[in-house]
Design an enzyme around this catalytic site. Structure first.
Site, mmCIF file in Angstrom:
data_model
loop_
_atom_site.group_PDB
_atom_site.id
_atom_site.type_symbol
_atom_site.label_atom_id
_atom_site.label_comp_id
_atom_site.label_asym_id
_atom_site.label_seq_id
_atom_site.Cartn_x
_atom_site.Cartn_y
_atom_site.Cartn_z
ATOM 1 N N ASP A 119 -1.484 6.610 6.878
ATOM 2 C CA ASP A 119 -1.388 5.713 5.936
ATOM 3 C C ASP A 119 -0.235 5.009 6.043
ATOM 4 O OD1 ASP A 119 -1.941 4.462 3.337
ATOM 5 O OD2 ASP A 119 -2.629 6.259 2.479
ATOM 6 N N ASP A 162 -2.376 0.172 3.488
ATOM 7 C CA ASP A 162 -2.261 0.006 2.007
ATOM 8 C C ASP A 162 -2.231 -1.459 1.430
ATOM 9 O OD1 ASP A 162 -1.546 1.854 -0.444
ATOM 10 O OD2 ASP A 162 -0.007 0.315 -0.533
ATOM 11 N N GLU A 185 -7.044 -1.360 3.097
ATOM 12 C CA GLU A 185 -7.560 -1.400 1.680
ATOM 13 C C GLU A 185 -7.181 -2.870 1.317
ATOM 14 O OE1 GLU A 185 -6.156 0.464 -2.328
ATOM 15 O OE2 GLU A 185 -4.716 0.024 -1.139
ATOM 16 N N HIS A 236 -7.837 8.611 -3.968
ATOM 17 C CA HIS A 236 -6.656 9.049 -4.769
ATOM 18 C C HIS A 236 -6.306 7.972 -5.824
ATOM 19 C CE1 HIS A 236 -5.174 5.949 -2.163
ATOM 20 N NE2 HIS A 236 -3.988 6.212 -2.841
ATOM 21 N N ASP A 237 -6.943 6.975 -5.927
ATOM 22 C CA ASP A 237 -6.527 5.881 -7.249
ATOM 23 C C ASP A 237 -7.819 5.835 -8.035
ATOM 24 O OD1 ASP A 237 -4.217 5.049 -5.825
ATOM 25 O OD2 ASP A 237 -5.303 3.615 -4.684
HETATM 26 C C1 GLC Z 1 -2.515 1.213 -3.042
HETATM 27 C C2 GLC Z 1 -2.629 2.700 -2.925
HETATM 28 C C3 GLC Z 1 -1.868 3.435 -4.407
HETATM 29 C C4 GLC Z 1 -0.606 3.005 -4.441
HETATM 30 C C5 GLC Z 1 -0.610 1.381 -4.277
HETATM 31 C C6 GLC Z 1 0.830 0.856 -4.279
HETATM 32 O O1 GLC Z 1 -3.378 0.888 -3.884
HETATM 33 O O2 GLC Z 1 -3.921 3.338 -2.823
HETATM 34 O O3 GLC Z 1 -2.113 4.721 -4.422
HETATM 35 O O4 GLC Z 1 -0.138 3.321 -5.604
HETATM 36 O O5 GLC Z 1 -1.177 0.816 -3.212
HETATM 37 O O6 GLC Z 1 1.344 1.430 -2.671
#
Ligand code: GLC
Ligand code: CA
Length: 555
Positions: free
Chosen positions: A102, A203, A263, A327-328
């Site tokens: 990541d 990310d 993402e 994980h979100d």
């Molecule tokens: C992304 C991650 C999340 C994180 C956010 C800030 O959405 O998946 O878990 O809190 O970015 O980095």
């Protein structure tokens, strides 16, 4: 590991996301770690996954559990050492499993030396590595909001300016318009690629660039929080981010067969057009997430619409991704199923992500049917969960320890884990699932093996097969081979149609006593049922045969 179709591991393979704090604890401190993961690689090999994506493992003060990095080249001590990582990488590669890291570079931790230096004074050498600005009329520079709540600008009394943070105030946004930041990122990427990692998950890539003039976001009427009542046209989703992505791609392409998956986050219902733009027609990200599938309701129509929209916006140079959890988000079976239909719907969900045209991303524990955990207030960890309590917006419920066995703490750790284990762990765990031929885990393995055995499932085209209410049907086609998939999203048997003019051999079915063959035409799919069948092929295939050869990663 290319093949005759020229497709690579990240197109043909299945990618499994691990949240390292919660996978396996090797040293009994209640927190998962790298050695723990290495110890479980055989499990992942047997599951049949081709790659794992590790949520962040870099040193971090853990305000956002690793999504706030204080050293991009290190390993967080609670997870182990760089040597532990090298061992994990070598052991994974020896089993034919790639490793994707990541890369969290929209922001760093406020404790990263870059930010410490940047905030030391207005004239600091690294001042312009972050986004600093004077206020406007006694307030912040504009109306931007932090996605985790509150305003996006934090006042720094010492240097008397505001800095931007799109997430927590402990996560200051880097200034990607600064060539020195780009250079630093390139060095980090190169360093890890030289270590041998196989790619990066970027990310919130759609946050990287902000409007240069810092214009106010336009507002909109509806939305729960101030953040939701803005159209995010200036604080994220800037079209020029795609150029940045092209540059990143060119960097990564200097190493063979590496992969970038971004993402591209957008609130429900998702935004396939936006995600598609990050592929830049094959010159940008190798893969991008669009969460339309994850945000769909449990219905054939909703899923069908999400898939068709994604297929429509991706040009032939772009390869889709599909995921039902991360994980979100709440866990897939907590979102979609009840006690009565969970076992069956777990099979439908697995069949969906594993038979579509695209790279499936699985979230750890999904394959054994792990559910959200009700985390009591006193044990909350996620900053989102804490600040919005009692609203259920926190992400802890889907981040709890992997359930390995019926032993204490589900075999995750001898010590009390950092988040509570689900009370169902004596029932739902890997050991039990491995022993039960009818378990969800066996079904995942079966489908993943089917993908390996049937090139048509990995490479074939996708075409929707029109069906009546409740059933989603599609055909995958490749070099004269044809596989049809029928998924019944209703808890009652539904009629469905298989193309006529062929005899269909059943490859996998959730039915208790599946037939070997079915004729084309109208058939019935059982309640919450799955049927995967191949047109006209000769030899019969035995369900449940394990055993499969794998090649090591050759480099
Ligand atoms: C992304 C991650 C999340 C994180 C956010 C800030 O959405 O998946 O878990 O809190 O970015 O980095
Ligand atoms: Ca540990």
């Amino acid at each position: 590991m290319g093949d005759d179709a020229g497709r690579l591991w990240w197109q043909e393979g299945v990618i499994y996301q691990i949240y390292p704090r919660s996978f396996a604890d090797s040293n009994g401190d209640g927190v998962g770690d790298l050695r723990g993961i290495t110890g479980r690689l055989d499990y992942l090999r047997d599951l049949g996954v081709d790659a794992i994506w590790l949520s962040p493992i870099n040193p971090s003060p853990m305000f956002d559990f690793g999504y706030d990095v204080s050293d991009y080249l290190g390993i967080a001590p609670e997870f182990g050492t760089l040597d532990d990582f090298r061992v994990l990488l070598a052991e994974a590669h020896a089993r034919g499993i790639r490793i994707v890291l990541d890369l969290v570079m929209n922001h760093s931790s406020h404790l990263h030396p870059w930010f410490v230096e940047s905030s030391s004074s207005r004239t600091s050498d690294k001042r312009d590595w972050y986004i600093w600005h004077d206020g406007r009329n006694g307030g912040p520079p504009n109306n931007w909001q932090a996605s985790f709540g509150g305003g996006a600008w934090e006042w720094d009394e010492a240097s008397r300016q505001f800095y931007l943070h799109s997430f927590l105030r402990e996560q200051p946004d880097l200034n990607w318009r600064n060539p020195r930041v780009k250079q630093a990122a390139e060095d980090i990427v190169a360093w890890w690629l030289d270590v041998g990692v196989d790619g990066f998950r970027l990310d919130v890539i759609n946050w990287f660039l902000k409007d240069e003039q810092l214009r106010d976001n336009p507002t909109k009427l509806l939305g729960r929080r101030p953040y939701d009542r803005q159209k995010h046209v200036y604080d994220r989703n800037r079209p020029e981010t795609v150029d940045l992505v092209r540059w990143l791609r060119a960097t990564v392409d200097r190493w063979p067969e590496r992969m970038l998956v971004g993402e591209v986050y957008n609130e429900p219902p998702g935004n396939p057009e936006l995600s598609a733009s990050y592929y830049a027609d094959g010159a940008g990200l190798h893969l991008a997430f669009d969460f339309s599938l994850l945000f769909s309701g449990w219905s054939a129509d909703d899923f069908g619409r999400a898939i068709d929209a994604w297929e429509d916006v991706l040009s032939p140079a772009c390869w889709p991704t599909y995921t039902l959890g991360n994980h979100d988000q709440r866990r897939v079976l907590s979102r979609y199923a009840s006690d009565a239909n969970r076992a069956a719907r777990g099979r439908v969900a697995a069949a969906l992500v594993l038979t579509l045209r695209g790279t499936p991303f699985l979230y750890y524990g999904e394959e054994i049917g792990m559910l959200d955990v009700k985390v009591p207030r006193s044990r909350l960890q996620d900053p989102l969960g804490k600040s919005y309590w009692p609203l259920p917006v926190g992400r802890d419920p889907a981040r709890t320890p992997m359930q390995w066995s019926a032993e204490a703490n589900a075999g995750f750790s001898p010590a009390e884990p950092w988040l509570p284990v689900h009370p169902d762990f004596a029932e739902i765990n890997v050991e039990r699932a491995e022993a039960d031929p009818a378990s969800l885990l066996r079904w995942y393995r079966e489908l993943i093996r089917l993908r390996r055995d049937e090139p048509v499932l990995r490479r074939g085209s996708y075409r929707r097969l029109p069906q009546g209410t409740g059933v989603l049907g599609y055909v995958r086609e490749h070099e004269g081979e044809r596989v049809a998939v029928l998924l019944n999203f209703e808890s009652r048997p539904r009629p469905a149609v298989l193309p006529t003019g062929a005899s269909w051999r059943v490859l996998a079915a959730s039915a208790r006593r599946p037939r070997d063959r079915v004729a084309g035409g109208t058939i019935e799919v059982e309640a919450d049922g799955v049927l995967i069948a191949k047109a006209g092929a000769p030899q019969a295939r035995t369900l449940g045969s394990e055993g499969r050869a794998r090649s090591a990663v050759g480099r």
